[in-house]
Motif scaffolding. Structure first.
Motif, PDB file in Angstrom:
ATOM      1  N   UNK A 153       0.824  -1.204   0.000  1.00 52.69           N
ATOM      2  CA  UNK A 153       0.000   0.000   0.000  1.00 52.69           C
ATOM      3  C   UNK A 153       0.865   1.265   0.000  1.00 52.69           C
ATOM      4  N   UNK A 154       2.008   1.238   0.683  1.00 53.93           N
ATOM      5  CA  UNK A 154       2.887   2.403   0.730  1.00 53.93           C
ATOM      6  C   UNK A 154       3.342   2.791  -0.680  1.00 53.93           C
ATOM      7  N   UNK A 155       3.647   1.794  -1.490  1.00 57.57           N
ATOM      8  CA  UNK A 155       4.064   2.044  -2.869  1.00 57.57           C
ATOM      9  C   UNK A 155       2.897   2.613  -3.671  1.00 57.57           C
ATOM     10  N   UNK A 156       1.725   2.056  -3.460  1.00 54.73           N
ATOM     11  CA  UNK A 156       0.535   2.555  -4.145  1.00 54.73           C
ATOM     12  C   UNK A 156       0.322   4.039  -3.839  1.00 54.73           C
ATOM     13  N   UNK A 157       0.466   4.405  -2.582  1.00 57.17           N
ATOM     14  CA  UNK A 157       0.246   5.801  -2.176  1.00 57.17           C
ATOM     15  C   UNK A 157       1.266   6.758  -2.794  1.00 57.17           C
ATOM     16  N   UNK A 158       2.481   6.287  -3.019  1.00 59.60           N
ATOM     17  CA  UNK A 158       3.525   7.140  -3.602  1.00 59.60           C
ATOM     18  C   UNK A 158       3.328   7.419  -5.090  1.00 59.60           C
ATOM     19  N   UNK A 159       2.739   6.459  -5.806  1.00 61.80           N
ATOM     20  CA  UNK A 159       2.712   6.535  -7.262  1.00 61.80           C
ATOM     21  C   UNK A 159       1.320   6.527  -7.889  1.00 61.80           C
ATOM     22  N   UNK A 160       0.282   6.559  -7.077  1.00 62.72           N
ATOM     23  CA  UNK A 160      -1.083   6.511  -7.636  1.00 62.72           C
ATOM     24  C   UNK A 160      -1.367   7.780  -8.444  1.00 62.72           C
ATOM     25  N   UNK A 161      -2.400   7.721  -9.288  1.00 63.90           N
ATOM     26  CA  UNK A 161      -2.757   8.905 -10.069  1.00 63.90           C
ATOM     27  C   UNK A 161      -2.968  10.119  -9.168  1.00 63.90           C
ATOM     28  N   UNK A 162      -2.485  11.260  -9.661  1.00 64.89           N
ATOM     29  CA  UNK A 162      -2.617  12.499  -8.910  1.00 64.89           C
ATOM     30  C   UNK A 162      -1.443  12.814  -8.012  1.00 64.89           C
ATOM     31  N   UNK A 163      -0.479  11.892  -7.921  1.00 65.57           N
ATOM     32  CA  UNK A 163       0.693  12.142  -7.084  1.00 65.57           C
ATOM     33  C   UNK A 163       1.836  12.696  -7.927  1.00 65.57           C
ATOM     34  N   UNK A 164       2.843  13.201  -7.226  1.00 61.88           N
ATOM     35  CA  UNK A 164       4.090  13.671  -7.827  1.00 61.88           C
ATOM     36  C   UNK A 164       5.212  13.193  -6.919  1.00 61.88           C
ATOM     37  N   UNK A 165       6.424  13.185  -7.410  1.00 58.24           N
ATOM     38  CA  UNK A 165       7.538  12.798  -6.544  1.00 58.24           C
ATOM     39  C   UNK A 165       7.573  13.669  -5.287  1.00 58.24           C
ATOM     40  N   UNK A 166       7.785  13.031  -4.140  1.00 56.78           N
ATOM     41  CA  UNK A 166       7.817  13.761  -2.871  1.00 56.78           C
ATOM     42  C   UNK A 166       9.231  13.868  -2.319  1.00 56.78           C
ATOM     43  N   UNK A 167      10.169  13.264  -2.981  1.00 53.51           N
ATOM     44  CA  UNK A 167      11.558  13.285  -2.546  1.00 53.51           C
ATOM     45  C   UNK A 167      12.357  12.371  -3.449  1.00 53.51           C
ATOM     46  N   UNK A 168      13.568  12.101  -3.049  1.00 56.41           N
ATOM     47  CA  UNK A 168      14.429  11.220  -3.831  1.00 56.41           C
ATOM     48  C   UNK A 168      14.062   9.767  -3.566  1.00 56.41           C
ATOM     49  N   UNK A 169      13.921   8.993  -4.630  1.00 57.05           N
ATOM     50  CA  UNK A 169      13.670   7.559  -4.506  1.00 57.05           C
ATOM     51  C   UNK A 169      14.984   6.882  -4.168  1.00 57.05           C
ATOM     52  N   UNK A 170      14.955   6.029  -3.157  1.00 55.90           N
ATOM     53  CA  UNK A 170      16.166   5.345  -2.713  1.00 55.90           C
ATOM     54  C   UNK A 170      16.537   4.207  -3.667  1.00 55.90           C
ATOM     55  N   UNK A 171      17.779   3.770  -3.551  1.00 54.92           N
ATOM     56  CA  UNK A 171      18.228   2.638  -4.371  1.00 54.92           C
ATOM     57  C   UNK A 171      17.423   1.390  -4.032  1.00 54.92           C
ATOM     58  N   UNK A 172      17.062   1.197  -2.762  1.00 53.49           N
ATOM     59  CA  UNK A 172      16.249   0.032  -2.385  1.00 53.49           C
ATOM     60  C   UNK A 172      14.895   0.058  -3.074  1.00 53.49           C
ATOM     61  N   UNK A 173      14.273   1.230  -3.131  1.00 53.33           N
ATOM     62  CA  UNK A 173      12.969   1.338  -3.795  1.00 53.33           C
ATOM     63  C   UNK A 173      13.112   1.141  -5.302  1.00 53.33           C
TER      64      UNK A 173
END
Length: 151
Positions: free
Chosen positions: A65-85
């Motif tokens: 769900x955390x991944x869904x919340x980061x990338x669902x429609x209507x979102x934008x990048x909120x910070x730098x994506x880590x290498x793990x992600x």
């Protein structure tokens, strides 16, 4: 459906090239005039596919769900994506094809909730959703082609 799956696999292979040819810094860069970056587009198409195919069929998908919340429609990048992600997204990019294809041929999809997409497409069936997903992924691949010109 064979051609729909074949198109989807080809699309995802094109997305995979971004993981193989761009650094973490490049994947995260938001060029001037753009509202997102390469990695957000990849995360978004993964999340959108899970929503279009699984959620709209009243099924649990395969992403947290955390991944869904980061990338669902209507979102934008909120910070730098880590290498793990990035590693997680890279793994999901191709593994979800096999899982979805298996679920499809195993008859897991029974219901589909008709709906209008944010871009005005009316989806009445699972087949519509798969076809729209391929269209949607093509759009985002085009956005990424433009972004990469500026990184």
């Amino acid at each position: 459906m064979e051609s729909v799956f074949r198109t989807w696999k080809t699309s995802r292979e094109l997305y995979l090239d971004y993981f193989n040819n761009y650094t973490l810094e490049q994947l995260n860069k938001i060029p001037n005039g753009f509202s997102n970056n390469l990695i957000w587009n990849i995360g978004h198409i993964i999340v959108a596919q899970q929503a279009l195919i699984y959620k709209d069929s009243d099924l649990e998908g395969y992403i947290p769900n955390e991944l869904f919340e980061l990338y669902k429609p209507g979102t934008k990048p909120t910070g730098k994506t880590s290498q793990n992600e990035v590693t997680e997204l890279k793994e999901l990019l191709l593994s979800l094809i096999k899982k979805t294809e298996t679920d499809f041929y195993d008859g897991k999809f029974v219901n589909y909730n008709e709906r209008m997409t944010g871009t005005g497409f009316y989806l009445t069936s699972l087949k519509d959703a798969f076809e729209f997903n391929n269209y949607h992924e093509g759009l985002h691949l085009g956005f990424m082609v433009n972004i990469k010109k500026f990184i």
